[in-house]
Design an enzyme around this catalytic site. Structure first.
Site, PDB file in Angstrom:
ATOM      1  N   PRO A 244     -11.541  -6.595  -6.411  1.00 53.48           N
ATOM      2  CA  PRO A 244     -12.736  -7.356  -6.017  1.00 53.48           C
ATOM      3  C   PRO A 244     -12.579  -7.906  -4.602  1.00 53.48           C
ATOM      4  CG  PRO A 244     -11.399  -8.612  -7.571  1.00 53.48           C
ATOM      5  CD  PRO A 244     -10.775  -7.265  -7.482  1.00 53.48           C
ATOM      6  N   ASP A 420      -8.174  -9.425  -1.661  1.00 56.46           N
ATOM      7  CA  ASP A 420      -8.322  -9.154  -3.087  1.00 56.46           C
ATOM      8  C   ASP A 420      -8.468 -10.488  -3.815  1.00 56.46           C
ATOM      9  OD1 ASP A 420      -8.008  -8.509  -5.779  1.00 56.46           O
ATOM     10  OD2 ASP A 420      -6.536  -6.928  -5.385  1.00 56.46           O
ATOM     11  N   HIS A 421      -9.648 -10.720  -4.402  1.00 54.16           N
ATOM     12  CA  HIS A 421      -9.928 -12.013  -5.027  1.00 54.16           C
ATOM     13  C   HIS A 421      -9.134 -12.228  -6.319  1.00 54.16           C
ATOM     14  CE1 HIS A 421     -11.907 -15.720  -5.016  1.00 54.16           C
ATOM     15  NE2 HIS A 421     -13.147 -15.334  -4.766  1.00 54.16           N
ATOM     16  N   ARG A 422      -8.458 -11.206  -6.801  1.00 55.54           N
ATOM     17  CA  ARG A 422      -7.573 -11.409  -7.945  1.00 55.54           C
ATOM     18  C   ARG A 422      -6.336 -12.186  -7.524  1.00 55.54           C
ATOM     19  NH1 ARG A 422      -6.554  -5.340  -9.773  1.00 55.54           N
ATOM     20  NH2 ARG A 422      -6.189  -5.264  -7.507  1.00 55.54           N
ATOM     21  N   LEU A 424      -6.028 -13.825  -4.256  1.00 59.96           N
ATOM     22  CA  LEU A 424      -6.317 -14.916  -3.330  1.00 59.96           C
ATOM     23  C   LEU A 424      -7.691 -15.490  -3.645  1.00 59.96           C
ATOM     24  CD1 LEU A 424      -5.253 -13.107  -0.025  1.00 59.96           C
ATOM     25  CD2 LEU A 424      -3.908 -14.804  -1.255  1.00 59.96           C
TER      26      LEU A 424
END
Length: 450
Positions: A244, A420-422, A424
């Site tokens: 994501p 990567d929103h997983r 950060l």
């Protein structure tokens, strides 16, 4: 004794490669480690050395052909080159397929192939294929029949349906275009080969050539999806739909950075290296990684852990004639500014020359893409698969900016950090980008934050 050299895996999980150019021809004499051929993998151009000494007997793959790993590509021995089958007028010669070797003790002893340094031995070679061609059908076994003496009036009969039909590639294409079953043609060519005339004889009032495509097609340009473009497409789809993405932006006053670039260019210590704003952007990113190590990480789905790297293999996106390549500087965080400049220059030059090796393109941990070199202000870059962040740098140009309470011309640039929103969240990604901007606004922070 003839030896067959099969396409090896050159160390990047290779499954196939394209023959770019042969460096030898049939009849040439070669020594061990002489370059035989240049191949294009999904990432790089690689020269393959010969594991044997002797005479090139036959090339088994044509330039532009895609070959599977393990497939034989050249025969080397102590005999003369074998003549190719004569081509019909106006047609290119078809490659001669090698005859199956007889089972002899010497052949059995050589079945594993000679060892090429770094490649190892090979098993039985799978069949070659031409790009876009379907898998070849295996001919049905045929019962041997008593031989009958041929008479002058005897006409060659077409092979039984399902058997192997001898025809050159242009003839096969003509048959496909006209909807003709080659097995029904009366072969009149040498050795029972079906010719163009044999195919046209099966089509009432057939034109000499297949009908032209519609006019729209003539105005189109079809580019094969292969090599670097194919690998890039697969990597970007994997990244875009597995990680994501979030992108944050900031505009930075890089005036002091531009002044430092000019001072370094005039410094005798840097006389033999290329100094550009990208060098200081790279240094700023390395400082930010030290202060925000989570942006230099990998998501390990199998083990359900985030792997934070204690080293930085800094990737630099390079536009090349073959497509986008991302070589990386190994352990960039341990290099001095000058050494970093040297390595960046070497990698970029090697990539543009098409000589980047698989090891140069593997194991990157974080990447910079400089869209400013194309006059672009900003972008939303897609992550390299396996990396947590990528920094895009827009063009650096003079624009009006409020500096010390007055509007002045300053060197400004827009920075974009995709992450990567997983791994950060918005805060950690924004802090990392703010640190990069702070170093570019005041390069002295690279010393105070070290």
């Amino acid at each position: 004794m003839n030896q067959r050299f099969a396409l090896p895996d050159v160390g990047e999980g290779l499954t196939e490669a394209e023959i770019v150019s042969w460096k030898v021809t049939a009849g040439d004499t070669v020594a061990v480690n002489d370059v035989l051929v240049e191949i294009e993998t999904a990432k790089s151009l690689v020269e393959l050395p010969s594991p044997y000494a002797g005479t090139v007997v036959r090339l088994l793959a044509a330039e532009g052909e895609t070959v599977d790993v393990g497939a034989d590509i050249v025969v080397i021995g102590d005999g003369a080159a074998e003549p190719a089958e004569p081509a019909e007028p106006g047609e290119p010669a078809a490659p001669v397929e090698p005859a199956p070797a007889e089972a002899t003790p010497s052949a059995a002893a050589d079945s594993s192939g000679a060892t090429l340094v770094g490649y190892g031995t090979r098993e039985a070679a799978p069949p070659r294929r031409r790009r876009g061609a379907p898998a070849a059908q295996q001919p049905a076994p045929q019962q041997s029949a008593p031989a009958r003496p041929a008479t002058p009036q005897q006409v060659p009969q077409p092979p039984a349906r399902g058997g192997h039909v001898l025809a050159k590639p242009p003839v096969r294409k003509l048959a496909r275009d006209l909807g003709v079953d080659l097995a029904t043609a009366q072969p009149t060519g040498p050795g029972g080969t079906v010719t163009r005339a044999d195919v046209l004889a099966l089509v009432p009032s057939a034109p000499a050539e297949p009908a032209r495509r519609v006019e729209k097609h003539d105005r189109e340009r079809h580019v094969p999806i292969r090599g670097v473009r194919k690998a890039t497409a697969a990597a970007m789809v994997e990244s875009a739909f597995s990680a994501p993405h979030v992108t944050v932006f900031t505009t930075v006053d890089a005036t002091r950075t531009m002044k430092l670039v000019q001072r370094l260019k005039a410094d005798p210590e840097y006389a033999d290296v290329r100094v550009s704003p990208l060098l200081l952007v790279a240094k700023a990113l390395l400082v930010a990684v030290r202060r925000n190590p989570d942006i230099n990480a990998t998501w390990d789905e199998a083990n359900q852990v985030i792997v934070v790297k204690n080293y930085v293999n800094l990737g630099i996106a390079v536009a090349t004639p073959r497509g986008l390549l991302v070589p990386n500087v190994k352990d960039a965080d341990e290099l001095s500014l000058k050494d970093l400049a040297v390595r960046l220059g070497e990698l970029a030059a090697t990539a543009r020359a098409g000589k980047a090796q698989p090891r140069d393109l593997a194991e990157g941990t974080i990447t910079i893409t400089n869209v400013g070199t194309f006059g672009i202000d900003a972008g939303t870059p897609i992550l390299n698969p396996g990396e947590a962040a990528i920094l895009a740098v827009g063009k650096i140009s003079q624009r009006p900016w409020v500096h010390k309470g007055k509007v002045r011309p300053r060197y400004l640039a827009t920075l974009s950090l995709s992450f990567d929103h997983r791994m950060l969240d918005g805060e950690s990604g924004s802090r990392a980008l703010a640190d990069i901007a702070a170093v570019l606004e005041d390069p002295a922070r690279a010393l105070t934050w070290s």
